[in-house]
Design a protein around this motif. Structure first.
Motif, mmCIF file in Angstrom:
data_model
loop_
_atom_site.group_PDB
_atom_site.id
_atom_site.type_symbol
_atom_site.label_atom_id
_atom_site.label_comp_id
_atom_site.label_asym_id
_atom_site.label_seq_id
_atom_site.Cartn_x
_atom_site.Cartn_y
_atom_site.Cartn_z
ATOM 1 N N LYS A 16 0.834 -1.213 0.000
ATOM 2 C CA LYS A 16 0.000 0.000 0.000
ATOM 3 C C LYS A 16 0.855 1.245 0.000
ATOM 4 O O LYS A 16 0.580 2.215 -0.716
ATOM 5 C CB LYS A 16 -0.925 -0.002 1.222
ATOM 6 C CG LYS A 16 -2.057 -1.008 1.161
ATOM 7 C CD LYS A 16 -2.877 -0.947 2.441
ATOM 8 C CE LYS A 16 -4.013 -1.966 2.421
ATOM 9 N NZ LYS A 16 -4.779 -1.941 3.709
ATOM 10 N N ALA A 17 1.925 1.243 0.818
ATOM 11 C CA ALA A 17 2.791 2.414 0.908
ATOM 12 C C ALA A 17 3.475 2.703 -0.423
ATOM 13 O O ALA A 17 3.560 3.857 -0.856
ATOM 14 C CB ALA A 17 3.830 2.197 2.005
ATOM 15 N N ALA A 18 3.946 1.662 -1.088
ATOM 16 C CA ALA A 18 4.643 1.851 -2.362
ATOM 17 C C ALA A 18 3.701 2.320 -3.460
ATOM 18 O O ALA A 18 4.069 3.165 -4.286
ATOM 19 C CB ALA A 18 5.317 0.548 -2.773
ATOM 20 N N GLU A 19 2.497 1.783 -3.475
ATOM 21 C CA GLU A 19 1.571 2.089 -4.563
ATOM 22 C C GLU A 19 0.864 3.430 -4.386
ATOM 23 O O GLU A 19 0.338 3.980 -5.355
ATOM 24 C CB GLU A 19 0.538 0.968 -4.684
ATOM 25 C CG GLU A 19 1.146 -0.356 -5.134
ATOM 26 C CD GLU A 19 0.141 -1.486 -5.245
ATOM 27 O OE1 GLU A 19 0.500 -2.548 -5.789
ATOM 28 O OE2 GLU A 19 -1.024 -1.311 -4.799
ATOM 29 N N SER A 20 0.858 3.956 -3.165
ATOM 30 C CA SER A 20 0.089 5.176 -2.914
ATOM 31 C C SER A 20 0.934 6.452 -2.909
ATOM 32 O O SER A 20 0.392 7.550 -2.988
ATOM 33 C CB SER A 20 -0.641 5.062 -1.573
ATOM 34 O OG SER A 20 0.282 4.922 -0.500
ATOM 35 N N HIS A 21 2.251 6.331 -2.820
ATOM 36 C CA HIS A 21 3.102 7.523 -2.714
ATOM 37 C C HIS A 21 3.681 7.893 -4.074
ATOM 38 O O HIS A 21 4.125 7.035 -4.832
ATOM 39 C CB HIS A 21 4.240 7.262 -1.720
ATOM 40 C CG HIS A 21 4.801 8.516 -1.119
ATOM 41 N ND1 HIS A 21 5.533 9.427 -1.842
ATOM 42 C CD2 HIS A 21 4.716 9.027 0.141
ATOM 43 C CE1 HIS A 21 5.884 10.437 -1.068
ATOM 44 N NE2 HIS A 21 5.413 10.214 0.150
ATOM 45 N N LYS A 22 3.715 9.187 -4.376
ATOM 46 C CA LYS A 22 4.208 9.631 -5.685
ATOM 47 C C LYS A 22 5.716 9.456 -5.838
ATOM 48 O O LYS A 22 6.228 9.445 -6.971
ATOM 49 C CB LYS A 22 3.826 11.094 -5.911
ATOM 50 C CG LYS A 22 4.469 12.073 -4.938
ATOM 51 C CD LYS A 22 4.029 13.495 -5.230
ATOM 52 C CE LYS A 22 4.695 14.483 -4.265
ATOM 53 N NZ LYS A 22 4.268 15.875 -4.529
ATOM 54 N N ALA A 23 6.446 9.322 -4.722
ATOM 55 C CA ALA A 23 7.895 9.143 -4.789
ATOM 56 C C ALA A 23 8.295 7.681 -4.606
ATOM 57 O O ALA A 23 9.458 7.376 -4.355
ATOM 58 C CB ALA A 23 8.591 10.010 -3.744
ATOM 59 N N ALA A 24 7.323 6.787 -4.713
ATOM 60 C CA ALA A 24 7.586 5.352 -4.584
ATOM 61 C C ALA A 24 6.887 4.612 -5.719
ATOM 62 O O ALA A 24 5.935 5.119 -6.317
ATOM 63 C CB ALA A 24 7.114 4.834 -3.237
ATOM 64 N N VAL A 25 7.374 3.408 -5.994
ATOM 65 C CA VAL A 25 6.817 2.600 -7.093
ATOM 66 C C VAL A 25 6.593 1.173 -6.610
ATOM 67 O O VAL A 25 7.447 0.608 -5.922
ATOM 68 C CB VAL A 25 7.766 2.587 -8.311
ATOM 69 C CG1 VAL A 25 7.372 1.512 -9.306
ATOM 70 C CG2 VAL A 25 7.788 3.952 -8.992
ATOM 71 N N GLY A 26 5.454 0.609 -6.977
ATOM 72 C CA GLY A 26 5.172 -0.797 -6.716
ATOM 73 C C GLY A 26 5.107 -1.557 -8.026
ATOM 74 O O GLY A 26 4.400 -1.138 -8.956
ATOM 75 N N ILE A 27 5.875 -2.644 -8.125
ATOM 76 C CA ILE A 27 5.892 -3.460 -9.348
ATOM 77 C C ILE A 27 5.579 -4.899 -8.968
ATOM 78 O O ILE A 27 6.337 -5.529 -8.226
ATOM 79 C CB ILE A 27 7.262 -3.406 -10.052
ATOM 80 C CG1 ILE A 27 7.599 -1.972 -10.463
ATOM 81 C CG2 ILE A 27 7.277 -4.327 -11.263
ATOM 82 C CD1 ILE A 27 9.008 -1.811 -11.031
#
Length: 350
Positions: free
Chosen positions: A133-144
């Motif tokens: 959730k943290a990776a996918e919701s923050h503009k400075a993070a990426v979830g793959i």
């Protein structure tokens, strides 16, 4: 943010956005996760063994000592350049998931060294994972999320690897080779490398189906594929014989059940594509059907509709769980599953 399409993932891994401070790469295919992580990390710092610019932590390092991750993200580079903090998670422990998620959020909010890149490798993270959730919701993070490669992606990967060594397969041979590859990326790469050595790197040779078969040989896995094909075709005796032959040659009942699941998946994909307007041959090829089995698979797909496949999927999942968690004889579980599928196929008119 989420990256989902292969082209955008490949572009990001090769040239990561400087505004992104954290990346979570996760999925069941751990070899695929590791491969993508390696590409990304080398784009950040070519020497992944650099003790000054690279820190590697595992979940056991973080569990009970959350400050270790914070210290790594706070540290400055002693020799210049962007720092890399790699975290490899081998478990799904909730406390570690939350701790890493909290550190990711703080880092993405510019709470640590802004020149540090945090790259996290994890197994399949559910939608309730705090880290995901943290990776996918923050503009400075990426979830793959790394899913099993589609047939087209595997074929492309194979063609590119062969081309780099100046060898190739005919179209039919490529279809055959791809249909026989294992699912994990790491194992796929090994099989492709083994094929290249067989053909002869730099030789310019192209193998046809018959030449490829000499390389593949008669493997136990082929018997399992045949057993699944016969079962879904309503032929219990050949299905039973194929299973017993594979088991006698050292194959496992777990893989027998998995092969039934793969066959079911191909029938589902043919149904879905045809419902969407695709032609029969087009649907079969997109589903990864070997050309020699095309007529039989299309015959089966006409009888096995999506509702029927969903019902038998419950039995496949139950058998898969039973072979891995109960004390029952694995061979009997797999055999019973194939006989049940054959009986259902008979009732469908096959």
């Amino acid at each position: 943010m989420i990256l989902a399409k292969r082209p955008e993932i490949d572009r990001f891994l090769a040239r990561p956005d400087a505004a992104v401070r954290a990346v979570v790469i996760h999925g069941k295919d751990r070899s695929g996760v590791a491969e993508r992580s390696e590409i990304l990390c080398k784009a950040i710092t070519p020497d992944l063994n650099d003790p000054f610019n690279v820190t590697l932590l595992t979940d056991s390092d973080i569990d009970g000592d959350e400050a270790r991750l914070e210290e790594a993200l706070t540290a400055l580079s002693m020799i210049g350049g962007r720092r890399l903090v790699r975290v490899r998670l081998g478990s799904d422990k909730a406390s570690v998931d939350k701790a890493v998620a909290a550190a990711l959020k703080t880092h993405a909010d510019d709470g640590f060294n802004p020149d540090a890149m945090l790259v996290i490798e994890a197994g399949a993270l559910g939608r309730d994972s705090a880290l995901r959730k943290a990776a996918e919701s923050h503009k400075a993070a990426v979830g793959i999320a790394c899913y099993e490669d589609e047939v087209g992606d595997v074929a492309r990967m194979t063609r590119e690897a062969l081309s780099a060594e100046k060898v190739s397969l005919s179209a039919d041979a490529l279809d055959r080779f791809v249909s026989r590859l294992p699912r994990g990326r790491g194992l796929m790469r090994q099989e492709i490398e083994r094929l290249i050595l067989y053909i002869g790197p730099g030789s310019g040779r192209q193998l046809d189906v018959d030449q490829l078969e000499a390389h593949l040989g008669v493997e136990p896995d082929a018997s399992l594929q045949d057993a699944a094909l016969q079962a879904f075709g309503g032929k219990p005796a050949p299905a039973q014989a194929g299973l017993r032959r594979a088991l006698a040659e050292g194959e496992s009942a777990v893989l027998a059940v998995r092969q039934a699941s793969i066959h079911l998946g191909k029938l589902r994909r043919i149904n879905i594509l045809q419902n969407a307007g695709a032609g029969a041959k087009e649907a079969a090829k997109a589903a990864g059907v070997f050309w020699k089995q095309e007529a039989e698979m299309l015959r089966q797909a006409r009888a096995w509709r999506l509702d029927d496949l969903d019902r038998v999927l419950d039995s496949v999942n139950t058998a898969d769980l039973a072979t891995r968690t109960t004390g029952m004889p694995e061979a009997l579980i797999a055999e019973r599953l194939l006989l049940e599928i054959s009986a259902r196929a008979r009732r469908l008119g096959l």
